[in-house]
Design a protein around this motif. Structure first.
Motif, PDB file in Angstrom:
ATOM      1  N   ARG A  76      64.883 -15.779  21.745  1.00 44.63           N
ATOM      2  CA  ARG A  76      64.175 -15.517  22.994  1.00 44.63           C
ATOM      3  C   ARG A  76      64.460 -14.078  23.407  1.00 44.63           C
ATOM      4  O   ARG A  76      65.219 -13.369  22.748  1.00 44.63           O
ATOM      5  CB  ARG A  76      64.612 -16.504  24.071  1.00 44.63           C
ATOM      6  CG  ARG A  76      64.110 -17.922  23.810  1.00 44.63           C
ATOM      7  CD  ARG A  76      64.415 -18.842  24.977  1.00 44.63           C
ATOM      8  NE  ARG A  76      65.825 -19.179  25.047  1.00 44.63           N
ATOM      9  CZ  ARG A  76      66.385 -19.823  26.069  1.00 44.63           C
ATOM     10  NH1 ARG A  76      65.657 -20.160  27.116  1.00 44.63           N
ATOM     11  NH2 ARG A  76      67.668 -20.116  26.049  1.00 44.63           N
ATOM     12  N   TYR A  77      63.883 -13.656  24.519  1.00 39.44           N
ATOM     13  CA  TYR A  77      63.990 -12.250  24.902  1.00 39.44           C
ATOM     14  C   TYR A  77      65.024 -12.030  25.999  1.00 39.44           C
ATOM     15  O   TYR A  77      64.998 -11.019  26.688  1.00 39.44           O
ATOM     16  CB  TYR A  77      62.608 -11.715  25.293  1.00 39.44           C
ATOM     17  CG  TYR A  77      61.677 -11.709  24.111  1.00 39.44           C
ATOM     18  CD1 TYR A  77      61.760 -10.703  23.159  1.00 39.44           C
ATOM     19  CD2 TYR A  77      60.767 -12.745  23.906  1.00 39.44           C
ATOM     20  CE1 TYR A  77      60.948 -10.710  22.041  1.00 39.44           C
ATOM     21  CE2 TYR A  77      59.951 -12.765  22.790  1.00 39.44           C
ATOM     22  CZ  TYR A  77      60.043 -11.743  21.860  1.00 39.44           C
ATOM     23  OH  TYR A  77      59.247 -11.760  20.741  1.00 39.44           O
ATOM     24  N   HIS A  78      65.960 -12.985  26.123  1.00 40.57           N
ATOM     25  CA  HIS A  78      67.089 -12.756  27.012  1.00 40.57           C
ATOM     26  C   HIS A  78      68.214 -12.091  26.222  1.00 40.57           C
ATOM     27  O   HIS A  78      68.077 -11.824  25.021  1.00 40.57           O
ATOM     28  CB  HIS A  78      67.546 -14.057  27.662  1.00 40.57           C
ATOM     29  CG  HIS A  78      67.924 -15.140  26.693  1.00 40.57           C
ATOM     30  ND1 HIS A  78      68.360 -16.379  27.076  1.00 40.57           N
ATOM     31  CD2 HIS A  78      67.937 -15.185  25.327  1.00 40.57           C
ATOM     32  CE1 HIS A  78      68.627 -17.122  26.036  1.00 40.57           C
ATOM     33  NE2 HIS A  78      68.378 -16.426  24.962  1.00 40.57           N
ATOM     34  N   THR A  79      69.339 -11.820  26.880  1.00 41.54           N
ATOM     35  CA  THR A  79      70.486 -11.196  26.226  1.00 41.54           C
ATOM     36  C   THR A  79      71.753 -11.921  26.672  1.00 41.54           C
ATOM     37  O   THR A  79      71.705 -12.827  27.515  1.00 41.54           O
ATOM     38  CB  THR A  79      70.608  -9.704  26.601  1.00 41.54           C
ATOM     39  OG1 THR A  79      70.978  -9.596  27.989  1.00 41.54           O
ATOM     40  CG2 THR A  79      69.294  -8.962  26.359  1.00 41.54           C
ATOM     41  N   LEU A  80      72.886 -11.515  26.138  1.00 41.75           N
ATOM     42  CA  LEU A  80      74.163 -12.084  26.576  1.00 41.75           C
ATOM     43  C   LEU A  80      74.479 -11.721  28.018  1.00 41.75           C
ATOM     44  O   LEU A  80      75.366 -12.315  28.628  1.00 41.75           O
ATOM     45  CB  LEU A  80      75.301 -11.605  25.669  1.00 41.75           C
ATOM     46  CG  LEU A  80      75.384 -12.230  24.272  1.00 41.75           C
ATOM     47  CD1 LEU A  80      76.533 -11.614  23.491  1.00 41.75           C
ATOM     48  CD2 LEU A  80      75.554 -13.742  24.346  1.00 41.75           C
ATOM     49  N   PHE A  81      73.767 -10.746  28.570  1.00 40.01           N
ATOM     50  CA  PHE A  81      73.956 -10.334  29.960  1.00 40.01           C
ATOM     51  C   PHE A  81      72.997 -11.129  30.844  1.00 40.01           C
ATOM     52  O   PHE A  81      71.771 -10.991  30.723  1.00 40.01           O
ATOM     53  CB  PHE A  81      73.683  -8.837  30.117  1.00 40.01           C
ATOM     54  CG  PHE A  81      74.588  -7.959  29.307  1.00 40.01           C
ATOM     55  CD1 PHE A  81      75.716  -7.389  29.874  1.00 40.01           C
ATOM     56  CD2 PHE A  81      74.314  -7.698  27.969  1.00 40.01           C
ATOM     57  CE1 PHE A  81      76.551  -6.569  29.127  1.00 40.01           C
ATOM     58  CE2 PHE A  81      75.140  -6.882  27.214  1.00 40.01           C
ATOM     59  CZ  PHE A  81      76.267  -6.320  27.794  1.00 40.01           C
ATOM     60  N   LYS A  82      73.534 -11.947  31.711  1.00 42.32           N
ATOM     61  CA  LYS A  82      72.708 -12.803  32.550  1.00 42.32           C
ATOM     62  C   LYS A  82      71.735 -11.972  33.382  1.00 42.32           C
ATOM     63  O   LYS A  82      72.131 -11.037  34.078  1.00 42.32           O
ATOM     64  CB  LYS A  82      73.598 -13.639  33.469  1.00 42.32           C
ATOM     65  CG  LYS A  82      72.855 -14.728  34.222  1.00 42.32           C
ATOM     66  CD  LYS A  82      73.826 -15.616  34.987  1.00 42.32           C
ATOM     67  CE  LYS A  82      73.108 -16.761  35.678  1.00 42.32           C
ATOM     68  NZ  LYS A  82      74.072 -17.643  36.398  1.00 42.32           N
ATOM     69  N   GLY A  83      70.451 -12.306  33.284  1.00 40.42           N
ATOM     70  CA  GLY A  83      69.426 -11.644  34.079  1.00 40.42           C
ATOM     71  C   GLY A  83      68.837 -10.397  33.456  1.00 40.42           C
ATOM     72  O   GLY A  83      67.880  -9.833  33.991  1.00 40.42           O
ATOM     73  N   ILE A  84      69.386  -9.940  32.322  1.00 35.20           N
ATOM     74  CA  ILE A  84      68.868  -8.738  31.656  1.00 35.20           C
ATOM     75  C   ILE A  84      68.101  -9.166  30.407  1.00 35.20           C
ATOM     76  O   ILE A  84      68.610  -9.929  29.587  1.00 35.20           O
ATOM     77  CB  ILE A  84      69.998  -7.760  31.307  1.00 35.20           C
ATOM     78  CG1 ILE A  84      70.687  -7.287  32.594  1.00 35.20           C
ATOM     79  CG2 ILE A  84      69.455  -6.568  30.517  1.00 35.20           C
ATOM     80  CD1 ILE A  84      71.838  -6.330  32.369  1.00 35.20           C
ATOM     81  N   ASN A  85      66.875  -8.669  30.279  1.00 34.14           N
ATOM     82  CA  ASN A  85      65.968  -9.120  29.230  1.00 34.14           C
ATOM     83  C   ASN A  85      65.504  -7.968  28.353  1.00 34.14           C
ATOM     84  O   ASN A  85      65.455  -6.811  28.792  1.00 34.14           O
ATOM     85  CB  ASN A  85      64.739  -9.782  29.864  1.00 34.14           C
ATOM     86  CG  ASN A  85      65.112 -10.905  30.802  1.00 34.14           C
ATOM     87  OD1 ASN A  85      65.440 -12.002  30.375  1.00 34.14           O
ATOM     88  ND2 ASN A  85      65.080 -10.622  32.100  1.00 34.14           N
TER      89      ASN A  85
END
Length: 634
Positions: free
Chosen positions: A191-200
């Motif tokens: 998916r286009y999320h990252t390990l950083f919550k809220g950063i895509n």
């Protein structure tokens, strides 16, 4: 190649200059040659320039239209910008620079967002349309150049790298548990999320825009890979000759530069073919190889060093060749900086990429890479044959999902994660995440082995290659080096997708006649060649026969052996430390058990051990706030 960043306060609050300056400063390694900022009350754009085309101040960014209504910050290269410039000049536009940035800017003035579909290149850019008070973010069709974004309340923030976003005072650094679950399943993020919550991560071939008046973030995609429209009437001869023609064209296109251009060189066909074409255009081409100290290595990894083969190609094409030799202790020195620059954890051992990029950056500013050849021309047959006998869509997806659980299986996840984290992610279905990739193309079918292989090509080019692009961009730009990928040329990709599967994989008809009940099928499949048949034949006029027929070797360090020997003390010192940062999320007993099993030779857990190391340093750097330059990496 550059670094871009921006802040858009939708509530009209002015952006302090210090905020955009801090973001741009964090991208200085991406653009050491120039810096620029633009602020118009509640919108701020920042740029760090790595000068490649037109080294004069005329290429300064942010770049504005002549009337000041359009502002552009841009990262990348548009390889057909000279052709587009001719079109624009015919429409009456005049140019004050030789940059592709100005071509893009005037292209938007002439054609609006339709200009994007005219571009052949790699890019990520932000465009501020002042009359409509609208900000546009755009990423190239293949996703070669990264662009990240987040929205906190009424503030929209974006940048080429996550670390720049983290400098904004409204952004807090938190772990995204769903992304962590995905990473420890696939060693990648689908998916286009990252390990950083809220950063895509902005999706490849997509546009996102947000206006001051509406305030809602909108998106549309404008292209996708498609291996379903194959020309089954295409002959092998046509496939080979057109592949060669388009490949030459792609390599030569990507040599445009006002600074020195070199090439990575392994012992394989893909990088060797790039060198073969480039050497005809650049006298005394510089080439770069990373090899490994194998003095303590045994088994299959004893063949992991490709320096001899690379030297052979270099001698054949008379290149100026440089080598970096990596040993078992080098991972400890490089890893903190690798993770600082990578941030968005993906795939396997990439510290050799960090070292060879550093080597290349001492001699050139642009380096060509062979990435993409395997994904376009079916270079991983041992993966496709795992689903060769699938019956229908569900059977195919289940079989392929079993293979792509690269790190930890679903049944072992309760032992991997802490109780609190497992309670949060246990209902997050990674099989659904995996299956979702195939839904982007509604034309996929699952009725024949050829269709299964075409679907696998689609999946791997959208996921595995996308991960390679993240690694390639971050670790080359860590040293101010632009990495280009000639296989990802619009014309070459469009044609490669149309080539029948039977031309890419040898002996497909014989494999179709296999008795699926026989034992050791996978071993039998492997005996039928290594894929990329049409590409190998197409390159026969460029490369020596021994290179064309050499067994495929991935670019990987001998970590299986090193983790049992020379690197074991480092592994234990980092992962068995009772104060290790990962212990807030992962079960240390599971980690210790994996180390024990690997050392005992019960399994090869090199990929999982690498990911444990990466995640530990990720936690230290981004959650605990320890910068690499203040660390004792040992």
């Amino acid at each position: 190649m550059c670094g871009i960043c921006g802040i858009f306060n939708l509530d009209g609050e002015p952006v302090p200059h210090g905020h955009i300056k801090s973001m741009a400063d964090e991208l200085a390694h991406r653009g050491p040659d120039d810096e620029g900022h633009y602020i118009d009350v509640n919108i701020a754009l920042g740029h760090r320039r790595l000068s490649i085309l037109d080294l004069s101040p005329a290429g300064h960014q942010p770049m504005s239209s002549e009337d000041g209504r359009i502002i552009l910050i841009y990262n990348g290269e548009i390889y057909n910008h000279l052709e587009l410039k001719v079109e624009l000049e015919a429409l009456g536009y005049q140019f004050r620079s030789r940059t592709d940035t100005e071509v893009l800017l005037k292209g938007y003035e002439a054609w609006g967002l339709d200009v994007i579909e005219k571009l052949n290149g790699m890019f990520a850019f932000a465009l501020w349309d002042s009359p409509t008070r609208t900000l546009y973010l755009v990423r190239d069709r293949f996703g070669i150049k990264p662009l990240y974004w987040t929205k906190v309340g009424k503030t929209f923030i974006f940048a080429s790298e996550i670390k720049a976003i983290l400098t904004h005072p409204k952004v807090s650094t938190q772990l995204n548990p769903e992304a962590l679950n995905e990473y420890f399943t696939f060693q990648n993020l689908f998916r286009y999320h990252t390990l950083f919550k809220g950063i895509n991560l902005l999706q490849a071939a997509s546009i996102r825009w947000i206006s001051e008046r509406e305030g809602d973030l909108k998106r549309r995609t404008w292209w996708d890979y498609d291996f379903t429209n194959r020309d089954e009437g295409m002959s092998e001869e046509e496939a080979e000759s057109e592949t060669l023609r388009l490949f030459r064209q792609a390599v030569i296109r990507q040599l445009m530069s006002d600074v020195p251009v070199g090439s990575y060189l392994s012992g394989g066909m893909d990088s060797g073919s790039i060198v073969a074409v480039t050497a005809t255009q650049i006298p005394r081409l510089s080439t770069f190889t990373c090899g490994f100290d194998l003095s303590s290595v045994t088994g299959r990894e004893a063949n992991f060093d490709e320096r001899r083969e690379a030297e052979s190609i270099s001698c054949h094409f008379k290149t100026e060749h440089y080598q970096q030799v990596v040993n078992a202790s080098d991972v400890s020195w490089a890893l903190p900086n690798v993770i600082w620059h990578l941030e968005d954890l993906r795939l396997g051992m990439c510290y050799p990429n960090f070292y060879v990029s550093r080597l290349a950056s001492k001699f050139v500013k642009v380096c060509l890479s062979g990435a993409g050849g395997d994904e376009l021309y079916a270079g991983y047959p041992w993966r496709y044959y795992r689903v060769f006998d699938a019956i229908g869509r569900d059977h195919y997806l289940r079989q392929y999902y079993e293979f792509w659980q690269r790190l930890v299986s679903d049944q072992d996840k309760p032992k991997l994660f802490t109780e609190d984290l497992w309670r949060y992610v246990r209902d997050k279905d990674t099989f659904r995440t995996f299956s979702r990739v195939f839904t982007f193309n509604e034309g996929l079918k699952y009725d024949s082995p050829e269709e299964h292989i075409a679907n696998s090509l689609y999946f791997e080019i959208k996921t595995f290659l996308a991960g390679l692009f993240v690694v390639g961009d971050k670790l080359s730009m860590a040293h101010g080096l632009e990495e280009r990928v000639p296989f990802l040329d619009n014309d070459l990709v469009d044609f490669a997708q149309r080539i029948p599967i039977r031309h890419k994989l040898a002996n497909l008809e014989k494999i179709n006649r296999f008795n699926e009940n026989e034992t050791r099928k996978l071993r039998r499949y492997k005996a039928f060649g290594e894929g990329k048949n049409v590409l190998r034949n197409a390159m026969s006029s460029l490369l020596p026969e021994e290179i064309l027929n050499r067994r495929k070797q991935g670019f990987s360090a001998p970590d299986e052996s090193w983790y049992r020997g020379e690197a074991l003390d480092y592994l234990k010192a980092i992962l068995l430390n009772k104060r290790a940062a990962y212990r807030d999320f992962l079960n240390p007993r599971f980690v210790a058990d994996i180390i024990d099993k690997h050392v005992a030779g019960k399994n090869n857990y090199r990929l999982l051990l690498w990911s444990f190391l990466c995640f530990e340093w990720w936690c230290k750097i981004f959650l605990d706030g320890v910068r690499p330059d203040s660390m004792d990496a040992r």
